[in-house]
Write a protein that holds these residues in place. Structure first.
Motif, PDB file in Angstrom:
ATOM      1  N   LEU A 286       0.824  -1.216   0.000  1.00 29.25           N
ATOM      2  CA  LEU A 286       0.000   0.000   0.000  1.00 29.25           C
ATOM      3  C   LEU A 286       0.850   1.254   0.000  1.00 29.25           C
ATOM      4  O   LEU A 286       0.500   2.260  -0.603  1.00 29.25           O
ATOM      5  CB  LEU A 286      -0.973  -0.003   1.166  1.00 29.25           C
TER       6      LEU A 286
ATOM      7  N   ALA B 245       1.731   1.746  -3.422  1.00 30.48           N
ATOM      8  CA  ALA B 245       0.591   2.293  -4.163  1.00 30.48           C
ATOM      9  C   ALA B 245       0.413   3.770  -3.862  1.00 30.48           C
ATOM     10  O   ALA B 245       0.152   4.578  -4.754  1.00 30.48           O
ATOM     11  CB  ALA B 245      -0.673   1.518  -3.799  1.00 30.48           C
TER      12      ALA B 245
ATOM     13  N   ALA C 124       0.573   6.803  -6.393  1.00 29.78           N
ATOM     14  CA  ALA C 124      -0.531   7.753  -6.531  1.00 29.78           C
ATOM     15  C   ALA C 124      -0.017   9.181  -6.488  1.00 29.78           C
ATOM     16  O   ALA C 124      -0.434  10.036  -7.271  1.00 29.78           O
ATOM     17  CB  ALA C 124      -1.554   7.529  -5.421  1.00 29.78           C
TER      18      ALA C 124
ATOM     19  N   LEU D  30       1.579   9.999  -9.698  1.00 34.03           N
ATOM     20  CA  LEU D  30       0.567  10.178 -10.741  1.00 34.03           C
ATOM     21  C   LEU D  30      -0.107  11.538 -10.607  1.00 34.03           C
ATOM     22  O   LEU D  30      -0.317  12.234 -11.588  1.00 34.03           O
ATOM     23  CB  LEU D  30      -0.482   9.068 -10.662  1.00 34.03           C
TER      24      LEU D  30
ATOM     25  N   LEU E  18       2.125  14.083 -11.958  1.00 31.81           N
ATOM     26  CA  LEU E  18       2.169  14.083 -13.418  1.00 31.81           C
ATOM     27  C   LEU E  18       0.886  14.625 -14.018  1.00 31.81           C
ATOM     28  O   LEU E  18       0.854  15.041 -15.161  1.00 31.81           O
ATOM     29  CB  LEU E  18       2.384  12.654 -13.928  1.00 31.81           C
ATOM     30  N   ALA E  19      -0.179  14.566 -13.201  1.00 30.55           N
ATOM     31  CA  ALA E  19      -1.490  14.850 -13.760  1.00 30.55           C
ATOM     32  C   ALA E  19      -1.818  16.338 -13.776  1.00 30.55           C
ATOM     33  O   ALA E  19      -2.960  16.715 -13.904  1.00 30.55           O
ATOM     34  CB  ALA E  19      -2.559  14.086 -12.984  1.00 30.55           C
TER      35      ALA E  19
ATOM     36  N   ALA F 248      -2.881  20.302 -18.388  1.00 26.32           N
ATOM     37  CA  ALA F 248      -2.084  20.424 -19.592  1.00 26.32           C
ATOM     38  C   ALA F 248      -1.962  21.893 -19.986  1.00 26.32           C
ATOM     39  O   ALA F 248      -2.958  22.567 -20.190  1.00 26.32           O
ATOM     40  CB  ALA F 248      -2.735  19.626 -20.714  1.00 26.32           C
TER      41      ALA F 248
ATOM     42  N   ARG G  14      -7.839  30.827 -10.762  1.00 25.13           N
ATOM     43  CA  ARG G  14      -6.965  30.453 -11.866  1.00 25.13           C
ATOM     44  C   ARG G  14      -5.919  29.487 -11.341  1.00 25.13           C
ATOM     45  O   ARG G  14      -5.391  29.676 -10.247  1.00 25.13           O
ATOM     46  CB  ARG G  14      -6.243  31.692 -12.435  1.00 25.13           C
ATOM     47  N   THR G  15      -5.610  28.468 -12.142  1.00 28.96           N
ATOM     48  CA  THR G  15      -4.558  27.539 -11.768  1.00 28.96           C
ATOM     49  C   THR G  15      -3.256  28.328 -11.597  1.00 28.96           C
ATOM     50  O   THR G  15      -2.921  29.140 -12.450  1.00 28.96           O
ATOM     51  CB  THR G  15      -4.399  26.472 -12.868  1.00 28.96           C
TER      52      THR G  15
END
Lengths: 255, 418
Positions: free
Chosen positions: A5, A8, A12, A15, A18-19, A22, A142-143
């Motif tokens: 875990l 994992a 996570a 991820l 990375l996410a 864009a 805003r991001t």
């Protein structure tokens, strides 16, 4: 299972990293050092007052901050008398009076800062068809938040690359979504004259106005962080005690 | 407790409504397997998370206005003018995420240790019902602030229902209360968002009732055979749960006080605007794997079926996994398949977060196929061919005899009726 875990969880986190959204055509944001960042972060009252001055003298011509009332301005470090004086400089609609007529009167503490245009159509008519957004929540909407706003106001404005055709009245901005922004570069050196003697460079004014906008978007930030420190310290002690109790109780049995 | 039960007032009540002996039976002396590890904390944590959501939600509803022109401003009113309104809202918004984290871990724990196997199939299915109701509740709750992501998320998700033949349009009109997402949609979502959590409480009560019939399973997946295998719930598991609660609250508090918007979308601080579509419409993080499955399938109806099917297939899990051994501890290949499945869900989440272009299309499709293959191919095959390791004789034996070793030479994979 525990080790699996942890793996994992690590995966996570990678991820999620990375996410990130864009950003194809827009440049990466340089991070600024804000006094309100971090666990102990708080607003710099002098910067807030300078930022409010920039807002009043530069931004307010086109942008409202409709969720801010004059009474809120005491949080910038101004006393009630100063805020009352600021409010009195604004005219707002009052009424209806005993004859049913609306009238204008000087603003008082409970009034919200007046918006620059009567409605969206009036705003568009004065701005080449573009609608200047309300700035109350801009630092959260805003991001990238404050870093994005600062970058947009400072080195975001640049000459467009040769292959970019700008629409009429549009400006090129590296950080703006789609790179075409309807707002011309809003700040020039010495656009305002700071009363505390700070030199009004574009960078300084941008830092200050973004500081003010962060406060406008998140006025309870200081109360939140102060409470957070107490809550976390309390929970650390409580959790440690609970762990000790649990160990002690379980030591009575083989397990 | 005995002294307490002898109090005349307690006895008077007890004679008429045996609530004290019921409590004593269910949460004090309640025999619980002595070997439960920390993964068994997440059931009680889910109950606490649900309670936090209900309490903060009720108070938020004092101040919130479910009207399309006023909703966004009323949330800002809560954030700025209501005493500790910012705290309530950030606890509620992040509490939803914490609830899902806890429930997902609870669900994966159930998968790893085979908690869904006989005689606990109905418990598992009730859990899936709760998950579905949570998803509906969370989705409708996210619409209430009436920001850009609220509005467009609602538009995308409700539009999926048009894919169903015959009833699709009728169903979508019913959801919307009109012909687009608008004020009637907001009104009914608010009403249902308030209703569903109480229905979840009802299902939770039924699930607890069922749980107390056959008791929880445990990391070994074998039944309790006698008092030596169990411990009274109090004080052993009450304190273990309270320590877990402390850790949960630390994570929760860190989110609420120091990163309250980390899991949110910036666009939701822009008021809803039907004329401007945000460039990337993304749901909340807990829906991302399902969103990835929806987008992986090129056909609209099949995509919707795939997305709902990804959750609904969990109902069949007790019958798709035919292996008689519960715990992954004794199933080496299932253990691998389990972790591959976890990785697959994480990959789907990552794909769901990104725009469906380039490599994300391929990865999303492969991961979606694998998701269903795990249930429909891998689990049935493993049930047939997997060599399982021998089960220990009892829960208590390894710990009580002093030796930490699993009883060697124990009878091979023979499932115990618990």
């Amino acid at each position: 299972m525990m080790r699996g875990l942890m793996g994992a969880a690590a995966a996570a986190i990678v991820l999620v990293g990375l996410a990130g959204p864009a950003t194809a055509a827009e440049d990466k944001l340089p991070a600024q050092n804000w006094s309100f960042d971090g666990v102990f972060g708080s607003y710099d009252r002098a910067a807030l007052q300078r930022g409010f001055q920039v807002y009043q003298e530069v931004c307010a011509g086109c942008h409202g901050v409709k969720y801010i009332a004059f009474r809120n301005l005491t949080e910038l470090g101004l006393d009630e008398g100063q805020v009352k004086a600021i409010a009195a400089e604004y005219e707002v609609e009052g009424g209806p009076d005993d004859d049913g007529e609306m009238f204008t009167r000087p603003a008082i503490l409970s009034d919200y800062l007046p918006e620059p245009f009567a409605n969206d159509n009036a705003a568009r008519a004065s701005n080449n068809g573009a609608l200047p957004p309300d700035l109350s929540l801009m630092a959260k909407a805003r991001t990238g938040g404050p870093d994005y706003l600062y970058a947009l106001l400072t080195d975001g404005y640049a000459d467009p690359p040769d292959d970019v055709m700008l629409g009429e009245g549009m400006s090129y901005n590296r950080y703006f979504r789609g790179n075409q922004i309807a707002m011309p570069p809003p700040l020039d050196d010495d656009a305002v004259e700071y009363t505390d003697g700070t030199s009004a460079t574009v960078e300084q004014m941008s830092l200050d106005v973004v500081h003010f906008l962060m406060w406008a978007a998140e006025p309870k930030l200081e109360a939140r962080k102060r409470m957070g420190i107490k809550v976390i310290l309390f929970l650390l002690v409580l959790t440690a005690l609970l762990y000790a109790s649990k160990r002690r109780i379980w030591s009575r049995v083989d397990h | 407790m005995d002294k307490f039960l002898q109090n005349p007032i307690v006895q008077w009540i007890e004679y008429r409504l045996p609530i004290f002996s019921f409590m004593n039976h269910s949460i004090v002396v309640y025999p619980t397997p002595r070997n439960l590890n920390y993964w068994w904390n997440f059931g009680s944590l889910a109950g606490i998370a649900l309670t936090i959501q209900i309490v903060t939600g009720i108070v938020l509803a004092f101040h919130y206005t479910p009207q399309a022109d006023l909703a966004f401003a009323s949330v800002e009113h809560i954030m700025r003018n209501v005493n500790y309104g910012w705290l309530l809202r950030y606890v509620h918004a992040n509490g939803g995420s914490m609830f899902f984290i806890v429930v997902f871990i609870h669900l994966f724990r159930g998968m790893y240790y085979g908690s869904y196997k006989a005689p606990r199939e109905i418990l598992w299915m009730l859990g899936v019902v709760i998950l579905l109701m949570m998803m509906a509740t969370a989705f409708m709750g996210y619409v209430l602030p009436w920001g850009q992501m609220s509005y467009w998320g609602a538009t995308v998700i409700t539009n999926m229902f048009t894919a169903f033949p015959i009833v699709g349009d009728w169903l979508t009109t019913l959801l919307w209360g009109g012909f687009v997402v608008d004020n009637p949609t907001l009104n009914r979502f608010f009403s249902l968002h308030y209703l569903l959590p109480f229905m979840i409480v009802g299902v939770v009560v039924v699930q607890l009732w069922g749980l107390h019939v056959h008791k929880p399973t445990n990391p070994l997946g074998i039944g309790m055979k006698g008092p030596q295998d169990s411990l009274p719930f109090h004080p052993y598991y009450t304190f273990k749960d309270m320590f877990g609660l402390g850790v949960f609250l630390l994570v929760f508090a860190w989110l609420v006080f120091f990163a309250p918007n980390l899991l949110g979308e910036a666009d939701n601080y822009i008021p809803a605007n039907p004329l401007v579509t945000p460039p990337h419409i993304v749901p909340e993080w807990y829906f991302l794997p399902f969103y990835a499955i929806l987008r992986a399938i090129p056909d609209k109806l099949m995509g919707v079926i795939g997305m709902f099917g990804a959750t609904l297939i969990l109902f069949l899990l007790p019958w798709l996994d035919t292996c008689k051994v519960r715990s992954a501890k004794f199933r080496p290949f299932f253990k691998m398949a389990f972790w591959l499945f976890v990785a697959d869900v994480l990959i789907l989440g990552w794909v769901g977060k990104n725009s469906p272009e380039g490599m994300f299309i391929i990865i999303g499709r492969v991961a979606s196929v694998y998701y269903f293959a795990h249930f429909l191919v891998i689990l049935p095959l493993l049930g047939k061919f997997e060599p399982t390791r021998p089960l220990p004789e009892s829960i208590g034996k390894p710990v009580l005899k002093g030796g930490g070793e699993m009883a060697s030479g124990a009878v091979a994979a023979k499932m115990e009726k618990s």
